[in-house]
Motif scaffolding. Structure first.
Motif, short mmCIF file in Angstrom:
data_model
loop_
_atom_site.label_atom_id
_atom_site.label_comp_id
_atom_site.label_asym_id
_atom_site.label_seq_id
_atom_site.Cartn_x
_atom_site.Cartn_y
_atom_site.Cartn_z
N LYS A 194 0.82 -1.22 0.00
CA LYS A 194 0.00 0.00 0.00
C LYS A 194 0.85 1.27 0.00
CE LYS A 194 -3.02 2.47 3.24
NZ LYS A 194 -3.75 2.36 4.53
N PHE A 195 1.85 1.34 0.87
CA PHE A 195 2.59 2.59 1.03
C PHE A 195 3.62 2.81 -0.07
CE2 PHE A 195 1.05 1.56 5.30
CZ PHE A 195 0.40 2.74 5.61
N ILE A 196 4.19 1.74 -0.59
CA ILE A 196 5.11 1.87 -1.72
C ILE A 196 4.39 2.46 -2.93
CG2 ILE A 196 6.42 0.54 -3.44
CD1 ILE A 196 7.98 0.79 -0.97
N SER A 197 3.10 2.15 -3.06
CA SER A 197 2.34 2.65 -4.21
C SER A 197 2.20 4.17 -4.21
CB SER A 197 0.95 2.00 -4.25
OG SER A 197 0.18 2.37 -3.12
N PHE A 198 2.45 4.80 -3.07
CA PHE A 198 2.37 6.26 -3.00
C PHE A 198 3.65 6.93 -3.50
CE2 PHE A 198 -0.53 5.27 0.78
CZ PHE A 198 -1.68 5.40 0.02
N LEU A 199 4.70 6.11 -3.66
CA LEU A 199 5.97 6.67 -4.13
C LEU A 199 6.16 6.36 -5.61
CD1 LEU A 199 6.37 6.22 -0.98
CD2 LEU A 199 8.81 6.12 -1.48
N SER A 200 6.89 7.22 -6.31
CA SER A 200 7.21 6.92 -7.70
C SER A 200 8.55 6.22 -7.79
CB SER A 200 7.25 8.16 -8.55
OG SER A 200 7.20 9.29 -7.88
N LEU A 201 8.53 4.94 -7.42
CA LEU A 201 9.75 4.12 -7.49
C LEU A 201 9.58 3.03 -8.52
CD1 LEU A 201 10.76 3.57 -3.74
CD2 LEU A 201 12.07 4.77 -5.47
N GLN A 202 10.60 2.81 -9.31
CA GLN A 202 10.56 1.74 -10.29
C GLN A 202 10.64 0.38 -9.57
OE1 GLN A 202 10.05 2.09 -13.61
NE2 GLN A 202 9.75 4.26 -13.08
N PRO A 203 9.98 -0.66 -10.12
CA PRO A 203 10.01 -1.98 -9.48
C PRO A 203 11.42 -2.49 -9.21
CG PRO A 203 8.35 -1.93 -11.20
CD PRO A 203 9.08 -0.63 -11.29
N GLU A 204 12.34 -2.23 -10.13
CA GLU A 204 13.71 -2.70 -9.94
C GLU A 204 14.35 -2.07 -8.71
OE1 GLU A 204 12.56 -1.29 -12.68
OE2 GLU A 204 12.42 -2.98 -14.09
N ALA A 205 14.07 -0.78 -8.51
CA ALA A 205 14.62 -0.08 -7.35
C ALA A 205 14.01 -0.62 -6.05
CB ALA A 205 14.36 1.42 -7.48
N VAL A 206 12.70 -0.90 -6.09
CA VAL A 206 12.02 -1.42 -4.90
C VAL A 206 12.61 -2.78 -4.51
CG1 VAL A 206 9.83 -2.25 -3.98
CG2 VAL A 206 9.89 -0.19 -5.39
N VAL A 207 12.78 -3.67 -5.50
CA VAL A 207 13.32 -5.01 -5.22
C VAL A 207 14.74 -4.91 -4.67
CG1 VAL A 207 14.03 -7.19 -6.27
CG2 VAL A 207 11.85 -6.13 -6.93
N SER A 208 15.55 -4.03 -5.23
CA SER A 208 16.92 -3.86 -4.75
C SER A 208 16.92 -3.40 -3.29
CB SER A 208 17.64 -2.84 -5.63
OG SER A 208 18.95 -2.62 -5.15
N LEU A 209 16.04 -2.47 -2.96
CA LEU A 209 15.96 -1.98 -1.59
C LEU A 209 15.38 -3.03 -0.65
CD1 LEU A 209 14.83 1.72 -2.16
CD2 LEU A 209 17.05 0.92 -1.33
N MET A 210 14.52 -3.89 -1.17
CA MET A 210 13.98 -4.97 -0.33
C MET A 210 15.06 -5.99 0.01
SD MET A 210 10.06 -5.80 -1.44
CE MET A 210 8.76 -4.68 -0.88
N ARG A 211 15.93 -6.27 -0.93
CA ARG A 211 17.05 -7.16 -0.63
C ARG A 211 17.94 -6.55 0.45
NH1 ARG A 211 17.92 -7.50 -6.83
NH2 ARG A 211 16.55 -9.24 -7.45
N LEU A 212 18.22 -5.27 0.29
CA LEU A 212 19.01 -4.56 1.30
C LEU A 212 18.30 -4.59 2.65
CD1 LEU A 212 21.39 -2.73 2.10
CD2 LEU A 212 20.03 -0.77 1.30
N SER A 213 16.97 -4.43 2.63
CA SER A 213 16.18 -4.41 3.87
C SER A 213 16.26 -5.74 4.60
CB SER A 213 14.71 -4.08 3.56
OG SER A 213 14.59 -2.79 3.00
N LEU A 214 16.20 -6.85 3.86
CA LEU A 214 16.30 -8.17 4.50
C LEU A 214 17.67 -8.41 5.10
CD1 LEU A 214 14.24 -10.38 2.02
CD2 LEU A 214 13.79 -10.09 4.46
N ILE A 215 18.72 -7.97 4.40
CA ILE A 215 20.07 -8.09 4.95
C ILE A 215 20.19 -7.26 6.23
CG2 ILE A 215 22.51 -7.59 4.53
CD1 ILE A 215 21.94 -8.11 1.53
#
Length: 464
Positions: free
Chosen positions: A87-108
């Motif tokens: 829900k909250f990511i949809s409010f930002l203008s982020l490309q899917p590739e950038a979101v996935v990259s940051l999610m990997r960083l978030s899990l680490i």
């Protein structure tokens, strides 16, 4: 030796099952490595709980871990996403590739933070069986006889005020319960406060402490009125606060009597299941209030719970990593927001938190604020030093728990049970501002104890 051997067998079996599941998810993933990183986080959490927790399900480590698992579950959930990442990511203008990259960083990042938290906790852990010591004080004998003098008025004030609020805001109790998701709007429109509700919650805690001082088991009447307290909380749309109100009582029983722990565990799991159902009912309630058709029961449960940001969730960390850099660190200032949010209203100050700052940047007024989580708030304050801060948090939780269990003080144990349920349990999902909910849980209750102590002192003078 047999128990220890069974623990290793259980761990290896779990490891095999979760590894197979992770491999399957990785093979079918749209976003690679998210399932694998989730697997690493789960194994880290389980390892600490299985081997460094003295088989204590009701410890701070266990309660913190339950909500923290949301990050790993989110990794599996988002691994199949292509465009929608919550829900909250949809409010930002982020490309899917950038979101996935940051999610990997978030899990680490989440794994590293839990490692530091777990090590900090393990350094000071020590298994101690709680033994109550009420019989050493004359006051508690007085309390056991006269606590109904405070409990009955407190419960009556809370119940009558709840009924009055229902009439003023919704035109009746049935409407209040049907439209519970819209309670905040109803109260704002009526310009009234819900602070007197705390008389009721305090009355329940005082009653529970009274039963403990008498050495009695809980009665059917106590259970009934305690459930009414749950309903009062739910009628405000406060699902987490509602279940943690009961959790605090269950934790008290489990911590004071190890023979009750299995029974309490069953109630704990049952309440967690009910909470998931109520999340769907909240969506339905909101649809009824605005007069729209509801798709609450057509949605995937993970879309509601994870995508909606109702657990410790990767999308919140993505937003934080995207928004805050090394030059934006607040150096611990947000850890005073709970104080501002408690007393600032009397001086005209608006509430403040990391979630509210993010909401102001990205989120429309129609939505609530995101919740940064314990490690998200830590990153905003200390950037790459955040894991070190989580080490001290783990140490503090361990030392507090050890002190309370060693004290033998049932009053202190009940206060701690509220702290465990209303802060430690939900801290991974929200942030340090949850201290406000802990304070509102214990201050009215402690005021009730203080009133009885004043009566006790007065009675001593009369006899003298």
């Amino acid at each position: 030796m047999i128990i220890k051997k069974n623990k290793y067998v259980l761990f290896l079996l779990f490891l095999a099952v979760i590894a197979v599941f992770s491999f399957y998810m990785e093979f079918h993933a749209s976003s690679l490595f998210l399932p694998t990183l989730s697997f690493v986080l789960i194994v880290t959490i389980v390892t600490f709980n299985l081997f460094m927790n003295d088989d204590d399900f009701y410890s701070p480590l266990s309660m913190f871990s339950i909500m923290y698992l949301g990050y790993a579950i989110g990794g599996f959930y988002y691994s199949g996403a292509t465009n929608y990442f919550g829900k909250f990511i949809s409010f930002l203008s982020l490309q899917p590739e950038a979101v996935v990259s940051l999610m990997r960083l978030s899990l680490i990042y989440a794994t590293i933070c839990f490692l530091f938290f777990g090590v900090g906790y393990a350094l000071f852990k020590k298994k101690i069986i709680f033994e109550a010591q009420f019989d050493k004080s004359r006051f508690w004998s007085f309390y056991a006889r006269y606590y109904p003098l405070i409990v009955i008025p407190f419960l009556l004030i809370g119940l009558l005020y709840w009924y009055w609020v229902a009439q003023v805001t919704a035109g009746g109790m049935l409407n209040l319960l049907m439209y519970f998701q819209a309670f905040r709007h109803l109260v704002e429109d009526a310009n009234i406060s819900t602070l007197p509700y705390h008389f009721y919650y305090a009355g329940i805690y005082l009653w529970l402490l009274g039963l403990e001082t008498q050495g009695k088991s809980v009665t059917k009447a106590f259970i009934f009125f305690s459930i009414i307290g749950l309903v009062i909380n739910l009628s405000q749309g406060r699902i987490t606060l509602a279940i943690t109100f009961l959790f605090s009582q269950l934790f008290f029983f489990a911590l004071k009597d190890q023979y009750l722990r299995k029974k309490v565990f069953i109630y704990f799991i049952s309440l967690m299941s009910i909470a998931f159902l109520v999340y769907f009912l909240r969506i339905l309630s909101n649809s009824l209030f605005i007069g729209a058709d509801s798709d609450a029961f057509d949605k995937n449960i993970f879309d509601v719970i994870i995508g909606g940001g109702n657990v410790a969730d990767l999308q919140q960390l993505v937003i934080i990593f995207h928004t805050y850099g090394a030059s934006d660190v607040t150096l611990g200032l947000t850890y005073f927001d709970w104080f501002r949010n408690t007393f600032g209203q009397f001086f005209g100050l608006q509430p403040s938190s990391v979630g509210l700052m993010i909401k102001e940047l990205y989120v429309p007024a129609s939505s609530g604020a995101p919740t940064p989580g314990a490690i998200g708030e830590a990153y905003v304050n200390f950037n790459i030093a955040a894991p070190l801060f989580m080490f001290f948090v783990g140490s503090a939780f361990s030392l507090i728990y050890r002190y309370v269990m060693r004290s033998g003080n049932s009053l202190l144990l009940l206060v701690y049970s509220v702290f465990l349920a209303r802060f430690i349990f939900i801290y991974p999902k929200v942030d340090s501002t949850m201290l406000v909910n802990f304070l509102w849980g214990v201050i009215p209750f402690l005021l009730g104890v203080s009133l009885l102590f004043i009566l006790f002192e007065f009675s001593k003078r009369e006899r003298a």
